[in-house]
Scaffold this motif. Structure first.
Motif, PDB file in Angstrom:
ATOM      1  N   GLY A 383      30.577  17.159   7.749  1.00 20.45           N
ATOM      2  CA  GLY A 383      31.104  18.416   8.265  1.00 20.45           C
ATOM      3  C   GLY A 383      32.272  18.161   9.208  1.00 20.45           C
ATOM      4  N   GLN A 384      32.158  17.095   9.991  1.00 19.88           N
ATOM      5  CA  GLN A 384      33.246  16.718  10.894  1.00 19.88           C
ATOM      6  C   GLN A 384      34.456  16.191  10.131  1.00 19.88           C
ATOM      7  N   LEU A 385      34.222  15.792   8.882  1.00 24.57           N
ATOM      8  CA  LEU A 385      35.302  15.255   8.057  1.00 24.57           C
ATOM      9  C   LEU A 385      35.885  16.312   7.127  1.00 24.57           C
ATOM     10  N   GLY A 386      35.672  17.573   7.474  1.00 23.13           N
ATOM     11  CA  GLY A 386      36.289  18.656   6.719  1.00 23.13           C
ATOM     12  C   GLY A 386      35.500  19.155   5.540  1.00 23.13           C
ATOM     13  N   MET A 387      34.256  18.691   5.375  1.00 26.49           N
ATOM     14  CA  MET A 387      33.430  19.153   4.255  1.00 26.49           C
ATOM     15  C   MET A 387      32.298  20.008   4.813  1.00 26.49           C
ATOM     16  N   ASN A 388      32.698  21.139   5.384  1.00 22.49           N
ATOM     17  CA  ASN A 388      31.743  22.000   6.109  1.00 22.49           C
ATOM     18  C   ASN A 388      30.692  22.634   5.203  1.00 22.49           C
ATOM     19  N   ASN A 389      31.024  22.837   3.952  1.00 15.96           N
ATOM     20  CA  ASN A 389      30.091  23.515   3.044  1.00 15.96           C
ATOM     21  C   ASN A 389      29.286  22.551   2.178  1.00 15.96           C
ATOM     22  N   ALA A 390      29.518  21.272   2.374  1.00 21.47           N
ATOM     23  CA  ALA A 390      28.828  20.273   1.549  1.00 21.47           C
ATOM     24  C   ALA A 390      27.373  20.135   1.988  1.00 21.47           C
ATOM     25  N   THR A 391      26.498  20.020   1.020  1.00 14.69           N
ATOM     26  CA  THR A 391      25.064  19.843   1.310  1.00 14.69           C
ATOM     27  C   THR A 391      24.471  18.777   0.387  1.00 14.69           C
ATOM     28  N   PHE A 392      23.378  18.206   0.870  1.00 13.19           N
ATOM     29  CA  PHE A 392      22.653  17.215   0.076  1.00 13.19           C
ATOM     30  C   PHE A 392      21.260  17.739  -0.243  1.00 13.19           C
ATOM     31  N   GLN A 393      20.783  17.392  -1.395  1.00 16.55           N
ATOM     32  CA  GLN A 393      19.427  17.759  -1.795  1.00 16.55           C
ATOM     33  C   GLN A 393      18.692  16.497  -2.238  1.00 16.55           C
ATOM     34  N   PRO A 394      17.754  16.031  -1.419  1.00 15.43           N
ATOM     35  CA  PRO A 394      17.055  14.798  -1.771  1.00 15.43           C
ATOM     36  C   PRO A 394      15.888  15.067  -2.721  1.00 15.43           C
ATOM     37  N   GLU A 395      15.704  14.210  -3.680  1.00 14.78           N
ATOM     38  CA  GLU A 395      14.555  14.314  -4.585  1.00 14.78           C
ATOM     39  C   GLU A 395      13.780  12.996  -4.521  1.00 14.78           C
ATOM     40  N   LEU A 396      12.742  13.011  -3.689  1.00 13.51           N
ATOM     41  CA  LEU A 396      11.894  11.839  -3.500  1.00 13.51           C
ATOM     42  C   LEU A 396      10.531  12.118  -4.107  1.00 13.51           C
ATOM     43  N   THR A 397      10.093  11.282  -5.028  1.00 15.50           N
ATOM     44  CA  THR A 397       8.782  11.475  -5.668  1.00 15.50           C
ATOM     45  C   THR A 397       8.014  10.154  -5.705  1.00 15.50           C
ATOM     46  N   ARG A 398       6.699  10.305  -5.612  1.00 16.14           N
ATOM     47  CA  ARG A 398       5.804   9.146  -5.741  1.00 16.14           C
ATOM     48  C   ARG A 398       5.410   9.043  -7.205  1.00 16.14           C
ATOM     49  N   ILE A 399       5.664   7.902  -7.833  1.00 15.77           N
ATOM     50  CA  ILE A 399       5.362   7.736  -9.252  1.00 15.77           C
ATOM     51  C   ILE A 399       4.293   6.662  -9.432  1.00 15.77           C
ATOM     52  N   ASN A 400       3.577   6.773 -10.550  1.00 12.22           N
ATOM     53  CA  ASN A 400       2.491   5.830 -10.840  1.00 12.22           C
ATOM     54  C   ASN A 400       3.050   4.619 -11.586  1.00 12.22           C
ATOM     55  N   ASP A 401       3.888   3.866 -10.871  1.00 14.96           N
ATOM     56  CA  ASP A 401       4.516   2.708 -11.486  1.00 14.96           C
ATOM     57  C   ASP A 401       4.953   1.754 -10.384  1.00 14.96           C
ATOM     58  N   PHE A 402       4.626   0.483 -10.549  1.00 17.94           N
ATOM     59  CA  PHE A 402       5.042  -0.496  -9.542  1.00 17.94           C
ATOM     60  C   PHE A 402       6.465  -0.955  -9.884  1.00 17.94           C
ATOM     61  N   ASN A 403       7.415  -0.077  -9.625  1.00 14.24           N
ATOM     62  CA  ASN A 403       8.809  -0.378  -9.962  1.00 14.24           C
ATOM     63  C   ASN A 403       9.487  -1.147  -8.827  1.00 14.24           C
ATOM     64  N   ALA A 404      10.790  -1.319  -8.930  1.00 11.87           N
ATOM     65  CA  ALA A 404      11.535  -2.081  -7.922  1.00 11.87           C
ATOM     66  C   ALA A 404      11.605  -1.348  -6.591  1.00 11.87           C
ATOM     67  N   TYR A 405      11.205  -0.076  -6.571  1.00  7.44           N
ATOM     68  CA  TYR A 405      11.331   0.734  -5.356  1.00  7.44           C
ATOM     69  C   TYR A 405       9.974   1.165  -4.813  1.00  7.44           C
ATOM     70  N   ALA A 406       8.980   0.301  -4.978  1.00 10.56           N
ATOM     71  CA  ALA A 406       7.656   0.505  -4.380  1.00 10.56           C
ATOM     72  C   ALA A 406       7.019   1.817  -4.815  1.00 10.56           C
ATOM     73  N   GLY A 407       7.027   2.067  -6.119  1.00 15.71           N
ATOM     74  CA  GLY A 407       6.329   3.231  -6.656  1.00 15.71           C
ATOM     75  C   GLY A 407       6.963   4.559  -6.312  1.00 15.71           C
ATOM     76  N   CYS A 408       8.266   4.572  -6.082  1.00 14.56           N
ATOM     77  CA  CYS A 408       8.971   5.817  -5.754  1.00 14.56           C
ATOM     78  C   CYS A 408      10.189   5.993  -6.645  1.00 14.56           C
ATOM     79  N   ASP A 409      10.616   7.230  -6.749  1.00 13.17           N
ATOM     80  CA  ASP A 409      11.895   7.539  -7.377  1.00 13.17           C
ATOM     81  C   ASP A 409      12.667   8.402  -6.393  1.00 13.17           C
ATOM     82  N   PHE A 410      13.978   8.186  -6.319  1.00 13.37           N
ATOM     83  CA  PHE A 410      14.769   8.903  -5.318  1.00 13.37           C
ATOM     84  C   PHE A 410      16.180   9.108  -5.838  1.00 13.37           C
ATOM     85  N   GLU A 411      16.676  10.314  -5.676  1.00 11.97           N
ATOM     86  CA  GLU A 411      18.075  10.587  -5.971  1.00 11.97           C
ATOM     87  C   GLU A 411      18.612  11.565  -4.936  1.00 11.97           C
TER      88      GLU A 411
END
Length: 554
Positions: A383-411
């Motif tokens: 917002g301080q860099l001129g992107m006042n309307n920019a927003t983020f939406q995190p999608e964090l989920t716990r998955i039943n898989d021992f993947n490289a990210y400790a059983g999580c998915d994130f975007e």
């Protein structure tokens, strides 16, 4: 913190030695002056590969050396892992010979390039356009999340557990595979084992039976030969025993005359005794020898069984046959015990999985607590860099898989406009937006963890006006927490540096070399004024440059 950089015989740099301090340092200069050479030299001591083509003078070696104060970096564990001598002031040196051979040293100890790369990433973070693209990668987004969640300890445990799980699963798979193979051969091996077990083979049995068979097959001849031999000894008057006995009696009469006769007498008497023993032995053997057809058949059958078994298993002795028996016993037992071993291996896998699931739950909870902090922090800074309307939406989920990210998915989804649809950074963010988001990420991380020296390579590309000023303010703020370098073309950012260096080319002895110079205040005014108004310096540009420097020092 990078304290000193020395460069010799690298591209257009002949001999350069420069000292650096903490805070924000800006690096300016005309396009093509050689700013990229500095990054290339730093890349060398961070473990990048190089070849002899970068050497200015092919007859001399290229040497690049960096001195780092790592007191606050907590890197002792890294030094131990790489088997390096730890020093609070660590010196990294890279040498490149004309032959193209490269050598690297940490505190004067030779190191592999992989060790240099491992250490280097903890010392300097060079932010370039390439790194900006990492923003869209899952690995980097997890790095942001975990830096704020402080999950490093749990993630290390998870990595160790993942390795244990892989090993336990491999052992289970191997046992199951072996069971298949063993089951296919089990019935045959069991038959062979039982056959040998029932045969009750004895180690020296074959030799004994072969001798017995020879005797049974030659009973009549043995009896005849033994009888003749006994007769030759015992026949009255003509037998060997009577003849020797007569000789003994004659010698006895003269034995007292001479020691020599006595000796002969003793010898003849000894022969008489031995001959009598032989007679007794032959008579005993004669008594033992008798025709036994049934025993002959039994002995022959037993030998034929041994010969058949030996031929079947490709051996020639009973000892070798017993070795085969032992091996079959192990195979049969292994197959019969396989179910138990597989069950144990399954339990081992389940135990590791349970521990990993517990770790994954703990890591997920930590991440879940800070995920909003990540998005809010980034939104605040961009917002301080001129992107006042920019927003983020995190999608964090716990998955039943021992993947490289400790059983999580994130975007981390992004929208630059109010009410816009959120999408992946790679799809919806422009290059300029990605640059500003990356700067926001670095600033946010600096609030929570101790980052290495950061070098921003023209992060201000495509930025101007108020946004440029805000970016300059943020870089200055970041420089208060750590050592920051910014290679820039913007006067607003150049002025914010506690120190300003200029990269330029000059001709010396008919050759062009690149130099790096720490500017005085007066030189900074002229340099910034030129960045504002071009080569034709005006009073207005100088005044503006002076004002920018005064504002930056307040």
């Amino acid at each position: 913190m990078l304290q000193k950089l020395t460069i010799q015989n690298f591209a257009l740099i002949e001999n350069l030695e420069v000292n650096f301090a903490s805070g924000l340092s800006t690096i300016t200069g005309e396009t093509g002056a050689g700013k990229s050479l500095l990054l290339g030299a730093l890349g060398m001591i961070l473990g990048n590969r190089a070849d002899a083509s970068i050497m200015k003078n092919a007859d001399k070696k290229c040497v690049i050396e960096g001195s780092f104060d790592i007191t606050a970096y907590d890197l002792k564990e890294i030094f131990e892992e790489e088997d390096l001598d730890y020093e609070d002031e660590t010196v990294i040196r890279r040498e490149l010979l004309a032959s193209g051979k490269s050598r690297a040293f940490v505190n004067d100890t030779p190191v592999r390039l992989s060790s240099l790369q491992q250490l280097g990433k903890h010392l300097i973070d060079i932010h370039s356009q390439h790194q900006t693209l990492e923003l869209a990668e899952k690995k980097f987004q997890f790095y942001i999340l975990d830096s704020l969640a402080r999950t490093q300890r749990e993630l290390s445990s998870y990595q160790r557990g993942s390795k244990q799980l892989k090993e336990a699963q491999h052992k289970l798979d191997e046992l199951v595979q072996n069971q298949k193979q063993f089951q296919e051969a089990y019935q045959y091996n069991k038959h062979l084992f039982t056959e040998l077990e029932e045969a009750q083979v004895q180690p020296e049995e074959q030799e004994v039976l072969e001798e017995l068979l020879e005797k049974l097959n030659n009973t009549e001849e043995i009896q005849e030969r033994l009888g003749s031999s006994i007769a030759g000894i015992t026949t009255e008057n003509f037998g060997a025993y009577d003849q020797l006995n007569e000789a003994k009696l004659q010698l006895q009469k003269i034995a007292s005359i001479s020691e020599d006769y006595q000796t002969i007498f003793d010898r003849v008497e000894s022969v008489c005794i031995e001959l009598d023993d032989l007679r007794i032995a032959m008579e005993q053997q004669a008594d033992l020898v008798e025709s036994d057809p049934e025993k002959l058949v039994q002995t022959n059958d037993r030998l034929q069984l041994l010969y058949t078994l030996q031929k079947k298993h490709g051996v020639s002795t009973n000892s070798e046959l017993l070795e085969v028996f032992s091996q079959l016993q192990e195979k049969v037992a292994a197959t019969e015990n396989m179910e138990g071993a597989i069950e144990e291996a399954k339990q081992a896998v389940i135990e590791v999985e349970n521990k990993l699931n517990t770790l994954c739950d703990a890591i997920f909870k930590k991440r879940e607590k800070v995920v909003k902090k990540v998005t809010k922090g980034l939104e605040r800074i961009i917002g301080q860099l001129g992107m006042n309307n920019a927003t983020f939406q995190p999608e964090l989920t716990r998955i039943n898989d021992f993947n490289a990210y400790a059983g999580c998915d994130f975007e981390l989804l992004f929208s630059a406009n109010k009410g816009g649809n959120h999408g992946g950074l790679k799809k919806v963010a422009s290059g300029g937006e990605l640059s500003r988001i990356m700067l926001a990420v670095k600033l946010l991380l600096a609030e929570y963890i101790k980052l290495p020296t950061i070098i921003f390579d023209e992060i201000d590309t495509g930025v101007s006006g108020e946004v440029a000023q805000q970016m300059a303010n943020l870089l200055q703020e970041m420089g208060q927490k750590q050592q920051v370098f910014s290679i820039t073309h913007l006067p607003q950012i150049a002025a914010k540096g506690a120190f300003q260096f200029k990269v330029f080319k000059e001709d010396q002895k008919n050759t062009t070399i690149t130099q790096l110079k720490l500017l005085t205040r007066e030189e900074r005014i002229l340099e910034i004024a030129e960045m504002i108004g071009g080569k034709q310096l005006t009073d207005a540009a100088k005044n503006h440059a002076t004002l920018l420097l005064e504002q930056s020092s307040n």
